[in-house]
Design a protein around this motif. Structure first.
Motif, mmCIF file in Angstrom:
data_model
loop_
_atom_site.group_PDB
_atom_site.id
_atom_site.type_symbol
_atom_site.label_atom_id
_atom_site.label_comp_id
_atom_site.label_asym_id
_atom_site.label_seq_id
_atom_site.Cartn_x
_atom_site.Cartn_y
_atom_site.Cartn_z
ATOM 1 N N UNK A 106 40.991 51.523 46.952
ATOM 2 C CA UNK A 106 41.005 50.401 45.806
ATOM 3 C C UNK A 106 40.306 49.217 46.338
ATOM 4 N N UNK A 107 39.364 48.607 45.801
ATOM 5 C CA UNK A 107 38.855 47.327 46.137
ATOM 6 C C UNK A 107 39.017 46.290 45.150
ATOM 7 N N UNK A 108 39.342 45.107 45.460
ATOM 8 C CA UNK A 108 39.741 44.193 44.657
ATOM 9 C C UNK A 108 38.650 42.860 45.059
ATOM 10 N N UNK A 109 38.196 42.305 43.763
ATOM 11 C CA UNK A 109 37.002 41.159 43.911
ATOM 12 C C UNK A 109 37.851 39.787 44.091
ATOM 13 N N UNK A 110 36.608 39.021 44.414
ATOM 14 C CA UNK A 110 37.555 37.498 44.639
ATOM 15 C C UNK A 110 38.071 37.135 43.445
ATOM 16 N N UNK A 111 37.812 37.227 41.959
ATOM 17 C CA UNK A 111 38.599 36.764 41.117
ATOM 18 C C UNK A 111 40.035 37.544 41.011
ATOM 19 N N UNK A 112 40.054 38.635 41.392
ATOM 20 C CA UNK A 112 41.403 39.703 41.276
ATOM 21 C C UNK A 112 42.322 39.057 42.408
ATOM 22 N N UNK A 113 41.735 38.275 43.382
ATOM 23 C CA UNK A 113 42.722 37.739 44.409
ATOM 24 C C UNK A 113 42.535 36.135 44.617
ATOM 25 N N UNK A 114 42.379 35.385 43.340
ATOM 26 C CA UNK A 114 41.821 34.072 43.378
ATOM 27 C C UNK A 114 42.969 33.233 43.553
ATOM 28 N N UNK A 115 44.148 33.464 43.401
ATOM 29 C CA UNK A 115 45.256 32.577 43.811
ATOM 30 C C UNK A 115 46.534 33.424 44.102
ATOM 31 N N UNK A 116 47.634 32.678 44.191
ATOM 32 C CA UNK A 116 48.890 33.489 44.986
ATOM 33 C C UNK A 116 49.291 34.281 43.842
ATOM 34 N N UNK A 117 49.502 33.990 42.442
ATOM 35 C CA UNK A 117 49.962 34.876 41.559
ATOM 36 C C UNK A 117 48.954 36.234 41.262
ATOM 37 N N UNK A 118 47.853 36.041 41.391
ATOM 38 C CA UNK A 118 46.878 37.188 41.419
ATOM 39 C C UNK A 118 46.968 37.907 42.430
ATOM 40 N N UNK A 119 47.135 37.383 43.681
ATOM 41 C CA UNK A 119 47.294 38.406 44.780
ATOM 42 C C UNK A 119 48.635 39.180 44.889
ATOM 43 N N UNK A 120 49.528 38.472 44.175
ATOM 44 C CA UNK A 120 50.838 39.352 44.111
ATOM 45 C C UNK A 120 50.567 40.453 43.129
ATOM 46 N N UNK A 121 49.827 40.191 41.958
ATOM 47 C CA UNK A 121 49.423 41.221 40.964
ATOM 48 C C UNK A 121 48.624 42.476 41.717
ATOM 49 N N UNK A 122 47.916 42.012 42.564
ATOM 50 C CA UNK A 122 46.977 43.040 43.146
ATOM 51 C C UNK A 122 48.075 43.791 44.159
#
Ligand code: ASP
Ligand code: MG
Length: 403
Positions: A6-22
């Motif tokens: 699985x690959x996650x782009x920069x916008x998918x990990x842009x902040x803490x909440x998104x990192x947790x989502x990923x």
């Protein structure tokens, strides 16, 4: 049980909440009994910010030091993502490009992957760990860090999928998949279920920025099926795969490229060797030429018209004026008020009438065509920049009627 990359782009990990989502997407996949290797890009605009920081210190920084700097973005995001997964109580390890076995050629800034030595990756997977890999980076034969060129994490992911013979390669991004046209601008644009590698390559080059070009080339070469899907909305995305396994669609998408300059050389002597001189000069300057048009000779002269990227426009004019004797005194004009509109589809090879349908849509909207070029799976026209969005909508409507 499957091995899923699985690959996650920069916008998918842009902040803490998104990192947790990923982290929850990854751990959900793992909980279903799969092995997971996740490749991650730098958070949000980190890479651009690092480039700016470098420019403040040394605008002429060497590519070697730039790569060392830029790879830090992915070093951060991969560790942060691993920490998020740790916090959820799952076994995880993050690996930098070199630890994951990425060996590249020497070209700092746009290195190509030469091999992946997968032993460490395999050992971690065998230990039932979720493996997070820093995308976009590798190691060259001098043991220096290299980066793979902007957007290179897609290629990292496809390369791992190929090296590990993964069952699936999913590229998560902030759009839901590949569309028939830009859904933000074109009414009735729809998400495609599937698309061939060649069609995807055309769409990628023509400005549909979903997947990095090199990643699609690599997927094609190693026959890796790639799914493009959203990290924010859990719905099926678009599968990029081999043509033989799917239905041919007449037109798969309509795109607009505004990074075009049209160069016109008027009244060139109608003698052999001129085209060779012009285009070998441009090739020597590493300029990509796209559409080329040469008029029929009359009164011993002809016109040669072609397109290059906007950034190369004025430089091409200057170089041709200065270096080719027989063009001396001729009008060489550069027009940047143009756009290239294209329809792409593997089915057009066997369906006559695609071009006329496109031209009819333009005609009905009173849009003049300046140049035309075709390939087996693509028809492009050059038109006035101001009409570009209108043209895309009109052509899209002709092939994908809104019901
Ligand atoms: N972070 C790098 C870039 O912004 C690589 C990537 O995003 O794939 O270009
Ligand atoms: Mg990025």
């Amino acid at each position: 049980m499957a091995l899923i990359v699985q690959k996650f782009g920069g916008s998918s990990v842009a902040n803490a909440q998104r990192v947790r989502n990923v982290a929850s997407i990854i751990t959900d996949t793992y909980k279903q009994g799969n092995d997971v290797v996740a490749v991650v890009s730098a958070q949000g605009d980190t890479t651009d910010d690092l480039i700016e920081k470098a420019a403040e210190i040394n605008p002429k920084a060497s590519k070697r030091e730039m790569d060392s700097l830029l790879s830090a973005g992915e070093q951060m995001s991969s560790a942060l993502l691993a920490m998020a997964i740790e916090a959820m109580g799952f076994p995880v390890v993050s690996l930098l490009g070199w630890q994951a076995g990425f060996r590249t050629d020497r070209h700092y800034g746009s290195a190509r992957i030469k091999a992946i030595q997968p032993e460490r990756l395999k050992a971690e997977i065998d230990k039932k760990k979720i493996v997070i890999v820093a995308g976009f980076q590798g190691l060259n034969s001098f043991d220096d860090i290299t980066t793979l060129g902007r957007g290179g994490s897609d290629t990292s992911a496809v390369a791992i999928a190929a090296a590990l013979h993964a069952d699936r390669c999913q590229i998560f991004t902030d759009v839901e998949g590949v569309y028939t046209a830009d859904p933000r601008k074109v009414e009735g644009a729809r998400k495609l279920k599937e698309i061939t590698y060649d069609e995807m390559l055309e769409l990628a080059t023509l400005g549909a920025q979903v997947l990095n070009n090199r990643s699609v080339e690599m997927a094609k070469k190693y026959n890796v099926e790639v799914e493009v899907l959203s990290s924010l909305k859990r719905v099926p995305g678009t599968i990029v795969k081999e043509a033989a396994k799917m239905e041919k669609m007449l037109v798969r998408g309509v795109t607009k490229d505004t990074d075009v300059a049209r160069i016109s050389i008027i009244g060139v002597p109608d003698i052999p060797g001129i085209a060779f001189k012009i285009f070998s000069k441009l090739a020597a300057m590493n300029m990509n030429v796209d559409i080329i048009l040469q008029s029929v000779g009359r009164n011993n002269t002809k016109d040669i018209i072609f397109t290059v990227s906007k950034a190369n426009g004025e430089a091409a004019v200057t170089a041709l004026k200065e270096s080719i004797d027989c063009l001396e005194g001729l009008d060489i004009l550069c027009d940047t008020n143009v756009a290239k509109i294209s329809v792409v589809g593997a089915g057009m090879e066997t369906h006559p009438g695609t071009a006329s349908k496109m031209f009819e849509a333009l005609y009905e909207n009173d849009i003049n065509i300046q140049m035309i070029s075709t390939s087996e799976i693509k028809i492009s026209v050059l038109i006035d920049l101001a009409s570009a969005d209108r043209a895309v909508s009109a052509v899209h409507k002709a092939f994908f009627p809104v019901d």
